[in-house]
Design a protein around this motif. Structure first.
Motif, PDB file in Angstrom:
ATOM      1  N   VAL A   1      11.160   7.423  -8.059  1.00  0.00           N
ATOM      2  CA  VAL A   1      12.624   7.341  -8.023  1.00  0.00           C
ATOM      3  C   VAL A   1      13.135   7.936  -9.320  1.00  0.00           C
ATOM      4  O   VAL A   1      12.876   7.397 -10.402  1.00  0.00           O
ATOM      5  CB  VAL A   1      13.121   5.887  -7.883  1.00  0.00           C
ATOM      6  CG1 VAL A   1      14.645   5.868  -7.766  1.00  0.00           C
ATOM      7  CG2 VAL A   1      12.492   5.195  -6.683  1.00  0.00           C
TER       8      VAL A   1
ATOM      9  N   PRO B   1      19.773   6.847  -3.701  1.00  0.00           N
ATOM     10  CA  PRO B   1      18.680   7.027  -4.653  1.00  0.00           C
ATOM     11  C   PRO B   1      18.108   8.434  -4.530  1.00  0.00           C
ATOM     12  O   PRO B   1      18.100   9.020  -3.445  1.00  0.00           O
ATOM     13  CB  PRO B   1      17.657   5.968  -4.222  1.00  0.00           C
ATOM     14  CG  PRO B   1      17.885   5.791  -2.758  1.00  0.00           C
ATOM     15  CD  PRO B   1      19.346   6.105  -2.505  1.00  0.00           C
TER      16      PRO B   1
ATOM     17  N   HIS C   1      14.862  11.206  -5.516  1.00  0.00           N
ATOM     18  CA  HIS C   1      13.412  11.061  -5.593  1.00  0.00           C
ATOM     19  C   HIS C   1      12.673  12.371  -5.857  1.00  0.00           C
ATOM     20  O   HIS C   1      13.202  13.468  -5.639  1.00  0.00           O
ATOM     21  CB  HIS C   1      12.885  10.507  -4.266  1.00  0.00           C
ATOM     22  CG  HIS C   1      13.528   9.239  -3.851  1.00  0.00           C
ATOM     23  ND1 HIS C   1      13.182   8.029  -4.383  1.00  0.00           N
ATOM     24  CD2 HIS C   1      14.521   8.993  -2.952  1.00  0.00           C
ATOM     25  CE1 HIS C   1      13.930   7.079  -3.828  1.00  0.00           C
ATOM     26  NE2 HIS C   1      14.754   7.643  -2.970  1.00  0.00           N
TER      27      HIS C   1
ATOM     28  N   ASN D   1      11.469   1.544 -11.073  1.00  0.00           N
ATOM     29  CA  ASN D   1      10.717   2.196 -10.005  1.00  0.00           C
ATOM     30  C   ASN D   1       9.867   1.178  -9.256  1.00  0.00           C
ATOM     31  O   ASN D   1       9.894   1.111  -8.024  1.00  0.00           O
ATOM     32  CB  ASN D   1       9.820   3.292 -10.587  1.00  0.00           C
ATOM     33  CG  ASN D   1      10.421   4.673 -10.505  1.00  0.00           C
ATOM     34  OD1 ASN D   1      10.199   5.407  -9.548  1.00  0.00           O
ATOM     35  ND2 ASN D   1      11.194   5.020 -11.512  1.00  0.00           N
TER      36      ASN D   1
ATOM     37  N   LEU E   1      13.923  -0.025  -1.748  1.00  0.00           N
ATOM     38  CA  LEU E   1      13.938   1.202  -0.956  1.00  0.00           C
ATOM     39  C   LEU E   1      13.726   0.949   0.527  1.00  0.00           C
ATOM     40  O   LEU E   1      14.332   1.621   1.367  1.00  0.00           O
ATOM     41  CB  LEU E   1      12.881   2.177  -1.473  1.00  0.00           C
ATOM     42  CG  LEU E   1      13.142   2.786  -2.855  1.00  0.00           C
ATOM     43  CD1 LEU E   1      11.979   3.690  -3.253  1.00  0.00           C
ATOM     44  CD2 LEU E   1      14.448   3.570  -2.873  1.00  0.00           C
TER      45      LEU E   1
END
Length: 333
Positions: free
Chosen positions: A110, A215, A217, A283, A296
Motif C-alpha cells: 500500500v 488506497p 498500491h 501496511n 483492504l
C-alpha cells in the motif's frame, strides 16, 4: 489517480523462498539480471518512484528496474492487464476492475490513501454535489475519480443518470473544465491545480469525505510474483528506503517530485495533506483481514458491491491471493 508510505533504511535484500514460506537474509546484492518494468503515472503517492530512480535506490536494493511513466493513467492499467509491464502503481478500485476482467494480479504494497487529493471540482454557483443535477461533468470513465463521483452522487441521493457525463482523460477533463467547456470535473492531483485555475471554482467533494475508499498500491502480475519473488522483495524494500530518504531530505525530494508532476515545489507542498503515505505498520494493519474501512478486504468488498450495483462490473471477481502481504512482512522493522 491515485490516489506512499514512510520508513525503513534497508541494507540487505531479502530472499523469499516461496515453496517453504521461509525468508532468509543475504548480503547486499548486485543488481539482479531480471529486469522489472514498473509503471507509474501522475499521482503524489507514486512520485517517490522517481526519487528512487534518481537516488539510485533500485540498484542499491539489487533490482534492475525500467521505470516507465505513463501520461495516461488508463494506459498504465491496460499495460499491466495485458502483461506489457510487470508492475504498476494503481488504485484498489482499478485493480479490482482489472481482476474482474480476468487479469491475474497481486497487490504487494500500500503506497498511500487519498485523503483529499481526489476532488470533484465545480464552477462558480455550484455549491454542492446536489447542484450537479443536469450539469456537464467531465471524468475519465472507469477510473477512481469516476468512482469518487458516483460515491458523491449517491450520498446526495443522485445517480449518474442525473448528470450529463462527459468522458475525457483526466488531463483533458481538467483542461476542459478550466476552459469553461463543462460545469464540473472529477480529477486528482496534480490535475486538480489545473482545474482550480478557473475563476470561482471550488471542490464540492473530495476523497477525505470517504475514508479508506481510495488506497493506492504496487501491483504485480501474479506470474511475475510467482517467478521472481526476490525482485518483488527488492522493490518493496526500495519503497520504504525511498520514503525514509524523502522524510529526511524533504527539500530535494520535493523538487524531484514537483518536477515529475510538472508543478512548482510550493504547489507540490499543497498536496501533502491530501495523500497519506503508509508506514510499514499501516501496511500490515491494512492487509490484516477486518471489518472497517482501514482493512483492504473490507474496502474491496464495499468497492465490488458498488461496482456491481452501478454496472461497472458484471460479476463478483474471485479475490483469492490478490492481497499478498509476504513482502511487507519481510521488510525489517
Amino acid at each position: 489517480m491515485k490516489s506512499s508510505s514512510a520508513r525503513r533504511l534497508i541494507a540487505a535484500v531479502l530472499c523469499l523462498f516461496v515453496a517453504s514460506g521461509l525468508t532468509a537474509c543475504s548480503s547486499p546484492a548486485a543488481e539482479s539480471g531480471t529486469k522489472v518494468t514498473l509503471g507509474f503515472s501522475a499521482w503524489p503517492g507514486w512520485f517517490p518512484w522517481q526519487v528512487a530512480q534518481e537516488q539510485g535506490f533500485f540498484a542499491k536494493n539489487g533490482v534492475n528496474v525500467e521505470l516507465k511513466y505513463f501520461d495516461s493513467y488508463t494506459d498504465s492499467l491496460n499495460a499491466l492487464a495485458t502483461g506489457a509491464i510487470d508492475a504498476n502503481s494503481q488504485t484498489l478500485n482499478d485493480t479490482l476492475a482489472s481482476v474482474s476482467g480476468g487479469a491475474q494480479q497481486k497487490i504487494v504494497l500500500v503506497n498511500d490513501n487519498s485523503t483529499g487529493n481526489d476532488k470533484i471540482i465545480a464552477a462558480e454557483g455550484i455549491v454542492s454535489v446536489a447542484d450537479l443535477r443536469g450539469k456537464k461533468v467531465a471524468v475519465e470513465q472507469g477510473t477512481v475519480d469516476h468512482y469518487l463521483l458516483l460515491l458523491a452522487l449517491a450520498e446526495a441521493k443522485l445517480t449518474e443518470k442525473d448528470i450529463e457525463l462527459v468522458p475525457l482523460a483526466t488531463d483533458a477533463a481538467a483542461a476542459a473544465f478550466a476552459a469553461g467547456q463543462v460545469d464540473a470535473v472529477g480529477a486528482f492531483a496534480p490535475f486538480t491545480s489545473v482545474a482550480l485555475e478557473r475563476p470561482g471554482s471550488r471542490a464540492v467533494a473530495n476523497s477525505a469525505e470517504f475514508p479508506g475508499a481510495i488506497p493506492d498500491h504496487l501491483v504485480f502480475t501474479a506470474e511475475f510474483v510467482k517467478d521472481h519473488p526476490t525482485e518483488v522483495q527488492g522493490l518493496v524494500n526500495t519503497w520504504f528506503e525511498t520514503v525514509k530518504w524523502i522524510r529526511d531530505n524533504k527539500g530535494p525530494a520535493t523538487d524531484i517530485m514537483a518536477k515529475r508532476g510538472g508543478v512548482t515545489a510550493d504547489e507540490y507542498r499543497t498536496y501533502d495533506a491530501g495523500t497519506t503515505i503508509f508506514t510499514r505498520q499501516q501496511n500490515l494493519d491494512a492487509f490484516t483481514p477486518g471489518t472497517t474501512p482501514s482493512h483492504l478486504n473490507y474496502q474491496a468488498g464495499k468497492i465490488i458491491d458498488f461496482m456491481l450495483a452501478t454496472g461497472l462490473v458484471k460479476e463478483r471477481p474471485i479475490l483469492d491471493g490478490l492481497l499478498d502481504d509476504r513482502f511487507v512482512k519481510a521488510v525489517p522493522e
